[in-house]
Design a protein around this motif. Sequence first.
Motif, PDB file in Angstrom:
ATOM      1  N   LYS A  42       0.830  -1.221   0.000  1.00  0.00           N
ATOM      2  CA  LYS A  42       0.000   0.000   0.000  1.00  0.00           C
ATOM      3  C   LYS A  42       0.859   1.265   0.000  1.00  0.00           C
ATOM      4  O   LYS A  42       0.434   2.310  -0.483  1.00  0.00           O
ATOM      5  N   TYR A  45       1.676   3.591  -3.200  1.00  0.00           N
ATOM      6  CA  TYR A  45       0.696   4.451  -3.871  1.00  0.00           C
ATOM      7  C   TYR A  45       0.613   5.850  -3.283  1.00  0.00           C
ATOM      8  O   TYR A  45      -0.425   6.241  -2.772  1.00  0.00           O
ATOM      9  N   SER A  50       0.606   6.389  -7.725  1.00  0.00           N
ATOM     10  CA  SER A  50      -0.700   6.167  -8.350  1.00  0.00           C
ATOM     11  C   SER A  50      -0.646   6.513  -9.835  1.00  0.00           C
ATOM     12  O   SER A  50      -1.221   5.810 -10.673  1.00  0.00           O
ATOM     13  N   GLY A  92     -10.066   0.001  -3.117  1.00  0.00           N
ATOM     14  CA  GLY A  92      -8.845   0.235  -3.895  1.00  0.00           C
ATOM     15  C   GLY A  92      -9.198   0.758  -5.278  1.00  0.00           C
ATOM     16  O   GLY A  92      -8.724   0.264  -6.295  1.00  0.00           O
ATOM     17  N   SER A  93     -10.047   1.798  -5.296  1.00  0.00           N
ATOM     18  CA  SER A  93     -10.654   2.273  -6.553  1.00  0.00           C
ATOM     19  C   SER A  93      -9.650   2.883  -7.513  1.00  0.00           C
ATOM     20  O   SER A  93      -9.857   2.859  -8.732  1.00  0.00           O
ATOM     21  N   GLY A  94      -8.557   3.461  -7.011  1.00  0.00           N
ATOM     22  CA  GLY A  94      -7.566   4.095  -7.893  1.00  0.00           C
ATOM     23  C   GLY A  94      -8.234   5.101  -8.808  1.00  0.00           C
ATOM     24  O   GLY A  94      -9.136   5.838  -8.389  1.00  0.00           O
ATOM     25  N   ASP A 119      -9.922   4.424  -1.112  1.00  0.00           N
ATOM     26  CA  ASP A 119      -8.524   4.229  -1.503  1.00  0.00           C
ATOM     27  C   ASP A 119      -7.609   4.974  -0.533  1.00  0.00           C
ATOM     28  O   ASP A 119      -7.990   6.007   0.021  1.00  0.00           O
ATOM     29  N   SER A 121      -5.043   6.462  -1.566  1.00  0.00           N
ATOM     30  CA  SER A 121      -4.496   7.594  -2.311  1.00  0.00           C
ATOM     31  C   SER A 121      -5.507   8.738  -2.330  1.00  0.00           C
ATOM     32  O   SER A 121      -6.520   8.683  -3.041  1.00  0.00           O
ATOM     33  N   THR A 124      -6.324  10.433  -5.789  1.00  0.00           N
ATOM     34  CA  THR A 124      -7.206   9.728  -6.725  1.00  0.00           C
ATOM     35  C   THR A 124      -8.660   9.763  -6.237  1.00  0.00           C
ATOM     36  O   THR A 124      -9.564   9.962  -7.035  1.00  0.00           O
ATOM     37  N   THR A 170      -6.099  -6.710  -6.988  1.00  0.00           N
ATOM     38  CA  THR A 170      -5.511  -6.216  -5.731  1.00  0.00           C
ATOM     39  C   THR A 170      -5.610  -7.257  -4.613  1.00  0.00           C
ATOM     40  O   THR A 170      -4.725  -7.329  -3.753  1.00  0.00           O
TER      41      THR A 170
END
Length: 329
Positions: A42, A45, A50, A92-94, A119, A121, A124, A170
């Motif tokens: 993790k 990212y 990302s 973990g949609s990114g 997420d 991140s 994102t 993932t």
Amino acid sequence: MMEPILEGAVEVHSYLGPGDERTLADDVLDGLTRPLKELPPKHLYDARGSQLFDAICELPEYYPTRTERLILETHADDIVARTGAVELVELGSGSATKTRVLLDAMAAAGTLGRYVPVDVSATTVHSVAELFCDEYRGLSVYGVVGDFERHLAHLPPPAGPRLVPFLGGTIGNFPPGSRRRFLRGLGKVLGSGGHLLLGTDLVKDPRVIEAAYNDSAGVTAQFNLNLLHVINRELGANFDVDAFEHVAFFDRQREWIEMRLLATEPQRVRLEALDLEVEFAAREELRTEISAKFTIERLRGDLAAAGLDLVELYTDPDELFAVSLARCA
Ligand SMILES: C[S@@+](CC[C@H](N)C(=O)[O-])C[C@H]1O[C@@H](n2cnc3c(N)ncnc32)[C@H](O)[C@@H]1O
């Protein structure tokens, strides 16, 4: 209890506070003092990581993204019809590019209500929340900046039948025991009548898999090495990033990819924030990710052990990748 959907509303909640810098610090302290050095993926990212992952998804060698998209394009209407989903809670949609296929199918079915991207991140989650709110009329977005291993209790109550996409393979980042524990914990997130939509990479010719993690443009290498930049920046460390090399290989026995960083020469690293010095011997490696590849039997076994029933398994003609629709048993 169903939560009313406020049409077109966008909100983002962050659960990564100052304490979460400690998560990186704790993981680094644990991971770099083990006999075999290792860090959880993790931390790859940050904003740059990302972006690099998005670039990987466009590479010719990286078959998972385009294959998973093809599977979703072929079966999204069926998935939406079977689940009656009015909301997507994506783990973990990114940058959520493939998610559009599902949102389009929900819009066509007249059931598009709410999108909840989750997420670590922050960049994102914020950009996807704004973008989708503009693009999909009437869609409400409830973004969660957080760790899907720690913050799922903060999700809002379901706004109706829920579909939980966990895409991109993932789930393969978890070792087998933690994978089952994680899947078992998803029961609460699914709620009654909810479905999980799980994307998994399949076991295949190791050369195809290894090529996907050793691309000729070197983007995966930059993605992997970026972890050292993250630690240098966040923990005041002095890794000589140029003295590390990207390594990725398929472990044929465990049927997973390992990504590692190899020290090309002996190195002593000082981590100011931890008041720690760490030695790397020449050719010593730091494991940064595992990515498990699945057989259909492994998938069935994991879902069953986690108390989930496989409703449908969608795959592509070459059986490179699988998308499973599952619900609580
Ligand atoms: C392999 S990428 C997949 C992105 C996207 N779902 C796709 O299919 O292309 C993994 C994503 O999960 C996020 N992630 C990794 N570990 C996480 C964690 N523990 N909690 C929340 N998000 C995490 C990363 O930031 C990244 O966006």
